[in-house]
Design an enzyme around this catalytic site. Structure first.
Site, PDB file in Angstrom:
ATOM      1  CG  ASP A   1       4.893  18.253   6.890  1.00 23.08           C
ATOM      2  OD1 ASP A   1       4.527  18.630   5.900  1.00 23.08           O
ATOM      3  OD2 ASP A   1       4.765  18.643   7.951  1.00 23.08           O
TER       4      ASP A   1
ATOM      5  CG  LEU B   1      -0.083  10.596  -6.983  1.00 26.93           C
ATOM      6  CD1 LEU B   1      -0.529   9.326  -6.569  1.00 26.93           C
ATOM      7  CD2 LEU B   1      -0.742  11.019  -8.431  1.00 26.93           C
TER       8      LEU B   1
ATOM      9  CB  SER C   1      -7.745  15.492  -2.580  1.00 25.92           C
ATOM     10  OG  SER C   1      -8.515  14.722  -2.008  1.00 25.92           O
TER      11      SER C   1
ATOM     12  CB  THR D   1      -7.315  19.019 -10.443  1.00 25.85           C
ATOM     13  OG1 THR D   1      -9.431  19.046 -10.271  1.00 25.85           O
ATOM     14  CG2 THR D   1      -7.043  20.409  -9.327  1.00 25.85           C
TER      15      THR D   1
ATOM     16  CD  GLU E   1     -12.383  21.524  -8.663  1.00 24.40           C
ATOM     17  OE1 GLU E   1     -13.536  22.270  -8.702  1.00 24.40           O
ATOM     18  OE2 GLU E   1     -13.811  20.586  -9.177  1.00 24.40           O
TER      19      GLU E   1
ATOM     20  CE1 TYR F   1      -7.588  19.904  -5.367  1.00 27.12           C
ATOM     21  CE2 TYR F   1      -9.349  20.593  -6.253  1.00 27.12           C
ATOM     22  CZ  TYR F   1      -7.963  19.696  -6.051  1.00 27.12           C
ATOM     23  OH  TYR F   1      -8.103  18.402  -6.490  1.00 27.12           O
TER      24      TYR F   1
ATOM     25  CE  LYS G   1      -4.427  19.185  -6.198  1.00 26.88           C
ATOM     26  NZ  LYS G   1      -3.404  18.179  -6.279  1.00 26.88           N
TER      27      LYS G   1
ATOM     28  CG  HIS H   1      -9.023  10.114 -11.964  1.00 25.23           C
ATOM     29  ND1 HIS H   1      -8.686  11.130 -11.961  1.00 25.23           N
ATOM     30  CD2 HIS H   1      -8.432   9.661 -10.789  1.00 25.23           C
ATOM     31  CE1 HIS H   1      -8.487  11.653 -11.139  1.00 25.23           C
ATOM     32  NE2 HIS H   1      -7.306  10.932 -10.432  1.00 25.23           N
TER      33      HIS H   1
HETATM   34  P1  NAP Z   1      -7.689  11.250  -2.350  1.00 24.46           P
HETATM   35  O1  NAP Z   1      -7.213  10.037  -2.069  1.00 24.46           O
HETATM   36  O2  NAP Z   1      -8.033  12.250  -0.874  1.00 24.46           O
HETATM   37  O3  NAP Z   1      -5.819  11.070  -1.426  1.00 24.46           O
HETATM   38  C1  NAP Z   1      -5.436  11.963  -1.271  1.00 24.46           C
HETATM   39  C2  NAP Z   1      -4.119  11.663  -0.368  1.00 24.46           C
HETATM   40  O4  NAP Z   1      -2.921  12.810   0.269  1.00 24.46           O
HETATM   41  C3  NAP Z   1      -3.683  11.049   1.064  1.00 24.46           C
HETATM   42  O5  NAP Z   1      -3.246   9.925   0.565  1.00 24.46           O
HETATM   43  C4  NAP Z   1      -3.831  11.686   2.192  1.00 24.46           C
HETATM   44  O6  NAP Z   1      -3.621  11.336   3.060  1.00 24.46           O
HETATM   45  C5  NAP Z   1      -3.078  12.426   1.706  1.00 24.46           C
HETATM   46  N1  NAP Z   1      -3.093  13.860   1.572  1.00 24.46           N
HETATM   47  C6  NAP Z   1      -3.595  14.800   2.762  1.00 24.46           C
HETATM   48  N2  NAP Z   1      -2.940  15.930   3.110  1.00 24.46           N
HETATM   49  C7  NAP Z   1      -2.173  16.032   3.514  1.00 24.46           C
HETATM   50  C8  NAP Z   1      -1.190  16.614   4.222  1.00 24.46           C
HETATM   51  N3  NAP Z   1      -1.396  17.702   4.669  1.00 24.46           N
HETATM   52  N4  NAP Z   1       0.406  15.713   3.817  1.00 24.46           N
HETATM   53  C9  NAP Z   1       0.739  14.725   3.315  1.00 24.46           C
HETATM   54  N5  NAP Z   1      -0.286  13.841   2.800  1.00 24.46           N
HETATM   55  C10 NAP Z   1      -1.948  14.754   2.736  1.00 24.46           C
HETATM   56  O7  NAP Z   1      -7.251  12.237  -3.299  1.00 24.46           O
HETATM   57  P2  NAP Z   1      -6.790  10.345  -5.198  1.00 24.46           P
HETATM   58  O8  NAP Z   1      -7.969  11.005  -5.538  1.00 24.46           O
HETATM   59  O9  NAP Z   1      -5.866   9.728  -5.002  1.00 24.46           O
HETATM   60  O10 NAP Z   1      -6.458  12.388  -6.229  1.00 24.46           O
HETATM   61  C11 NAP Z   1      -4.659  11.781  -5.665  1.00 24.46           C
HETATM   62  C12 NAP Z   1      -4.535  13.785  -6.456  1.00 24.46           C
HETATM   63  O11 NAP Z   1      -5.146  13.491  -7.530  1.00 24.46           O
HETATM   64  C13 NAP Z   1      -4.844  14.789  -5.661  1.00 24.46           C
HETATM   65  O12 NAP Z   1      -3.518  15.939  -5.444  1.00 24.46           O
HETATM   66  C14 NAP Z   1      -6.090  15.382  -6.020  1.00 24.46           C
HETATM   67  O13 NAP Z   1      -5.989  16.769  -5.675  1.00 24.46           O
HETATM   68  C15 NAP Z   1      -5.630  15.054  -7.864  1.00 24.46           C
HETATM   69  N6  NAP Z   1      -6.885  14.678  -8.300  1.00 24.46           N
HETATM   70  C16 NAP Z   1      -8.196  13.848  -8.039  1.00 24.46           C
HETATM   71  C17 NAP Z   1      -9.626  13.683  -8.713  1.00 24.46           C
HETATM   72  C18 NAP Z   1     -10.430  12.604  -8.698  1.00 24.46           C
HETATM   73  O14 NAP Z   1     -11.097  13.037  -9.328  1.00 24.46           O
HETATM   74  N7  NAP Z   1     -10.061  11.888  -7.565  1.00 24.46           N
HETATM   75  C19 NAP Z   1      -9.224  15.076 -10.127  1.00 24.46           C
HETATM   76  C20 NAP Z   1      -8.155  15.877  -9.939  1.00 24.46           C
HETATM   77  C21 NAP Z   1      -7.399  15.952  -9.055  1.00 24.46           C
HETATM   78  P3  NAP Z   1      -4.507  10.868   4.376  1.00 24.46           P
HETATM   79  O15 NAP Z   1      -4.828   9.380   3.712  1.00 24.46           O
HETATM   80  O16 NAP Z   1      -4.330  10.563   5.158  1.00 24.46           O
HETATM   81  O17 NAP Z   1      -5.329  10.626   4.227  1.00 24.46           O
END
Ligand code: NAP
Length: 352
Positions: A58, A80, A84, A125, A127, A152, A156, A182
């Site tokens: 956790d 990561l 999100s 991010t 954001e 959010y 962050k 991305h």
């Molecule tokens: P994602 O697909 O939404 O994955 C988020 C991960 O965090 C999942 O493994 C999720 O687990 C886990 N999570 C969510 N709530 C949690 C909690 N309460 N405790 C523990 N784990 C938790 O996001 P992503 O696209 O891979 O992005 C990775 C990171 O980069 C994130 O921090 C996101 O904010 C940041 N980011 C992403 C983007 C983008 O465009 N993708 C851009 C900028 C920044 P579950 O599978 O159990 O839900």
């Protein structure tokens, strides 16, 4: 053999990063949150589930993080995990603050107390820049001011600053990537790009008749996720700890994404796309555009996949999945979602 601990291993970036690190010969430890139905479909999809040491933890609990670090003894930590989704952060702002803000402090404190040599990456991010009207026509870089407009982004931004503060105050190798959007076929269905690619695929196969969207004029800087995780690794293996913007430097509107997606299936979007106010974001902003010049110059990183290629990759993959689904194949793609569709196919009601 180097060891990496990846939080959010079940997410889009966690899965791609783990694959990338495994291919580089790392031993990978993946942290996931324990749920009654584990969500490992992305790791299965990439064929790496069996190669990762899975740790249930956790991230809002300091002891849990310390235990994960003691178990994995990592050289590098990639944090990561996050709540999100911007819209959800208005629905659960306090949980978002804990998950996206305090969790980072937990990691940094654990590193400071247990082993200061561990290198730490935080997933920042675009954001965090928010609605910065006077900067909207300029590309945003590492020096641009932050004006977060969602719980959010505020959480962050806390993580971003505390990561920098620990770097300056305690000399930890702790850095943030400021990542612009991305996407990929592993993107969650709640995000607009995957929502479009998924629905366009369903329209082609006669499984859906419409695509409902909020603000079609929003412009974003969209890149291809597998390329972005490579930069995270390069950042942690650089000589100097430093934050970097990772972006394509090009922006495209949601409308352009829709047009390109419908081109893949040879259809005209006009017949299918409906505007729906329920999908509008609080405090939305029109344009997000990043300047990856420093990453290019200092890390040698640059995005390779074009916007059009990205849309094509996503739509084609969704078509493939729905074709398999129609043929009755059971597979790990978005497993809970496809199960729900199975139930609907059999006429079972899903209570929202
Ligand atoms: P994602 O697909 O939404 O994955 C988020 C991960 O965090 C999942 O493994 C999720 O687990 C886990 N999570 C969510 N709530 C949690 C909690 N309460 N405790 C523990 N784990 C938790 O996001 P992503 O696209 O891979 O992005 C990775 C990171 O980069 C994130 O921090 C996101 O904010 C940041 N980011 C992403 C983007 C983008 O465009 N993708 C851009 C900028 C920044 P579950 O599978 O159990 O839900």
């Amino acid at each position: 053999m180097k060891k990496a601990l990846v939080s959010g291993v079940t997410g889009q970036d966690g899965a791609y990063l783990s694959k990338y690190l495994l291919d580089k010969g790392y031993e990978v430890y993946g942290m996931y949150r324990r749920t009654s139905t584990p969500n490992f479909w992305r790791l299965d999809y990439l064929g790496i589930f069996d190669k990762i040491n899975i740790i249930s933890a956790d991230i809002t609990d300091f002891s849990s993080i310390l235990d994960a670090i003691k178990t994995s003894q990592p050289d590098e930590i990639y944090h990561l995990a996050a709540q999100s989704f911007v819209r959800a952060s208005f629905e659960s702002p306090i949980a978002t603050a804990n998950i996206d803000g305090i969790s980072t402090l937990n990691f940094l404190e654990a590193i400071r107390m247990y082993d200061e040599s561990i290198r730490f990456y935080f997933a920042g991010t675009s954001e965090m820049y928010g609605k910065s009207v006077q900067y909207q026509n300029k590309k945003l870089n590492e020096e641009s001011p932050f004006r977060p407009v969602s719980p959010y982004a505020a959480a962050k931004l806390y993580s971003y600053w505390v990561t920098k503060i620990y770097r300056d105050a305690y000399k930890l190798f702790s850095v943030s990537g400021i990542l612009f959007n991305h996407e990929s076929p592993l993107r969650g269905l709640e995000f607009v790009t995957r929502k479009i690619s998924n629905e366009v695929a369903r329209i082609q196969l006669g499984l859906s008749k419409e695509l409902r969207l909020g603000n079609m004029d929003s412009k974003r800087d969209w890149g291809y996720a597998p390329e972005y995780v490579e930069a995270m690794h390069t950042m942690l293996n650089s000589k100097n700890p430093k934050d970097y913007v990772l972006a394509t430097g090009e922006s495209h509107s949601v409308r352009e994404f829709v047009v390109e997606a419908f081109k893949v299936i040879g259809e005209n979007p006009g017949r299918y796309v409906k505007s729906d106010r329920t999908f509008l974001r609080h405090n939305d902003f029109d344009l997000v555009l990043g300047d990856p010049a420093n990453a290019r110059k200092e890390l040698g990183w640059k995005p390779k996949t074009s916007f059009k290629e990205l849309v094509k990759i996503m739509v084609k993959e969704d078509i493939k999945r729905w074709n398999l689904w129609q043929e009755g194949e059971r597979f790990p793609f978005d497993a809970p979602y496809y199960k729900e569709m199975d139930m609907k196919k059999k006429g079972r009601e899903i209570l929202e």
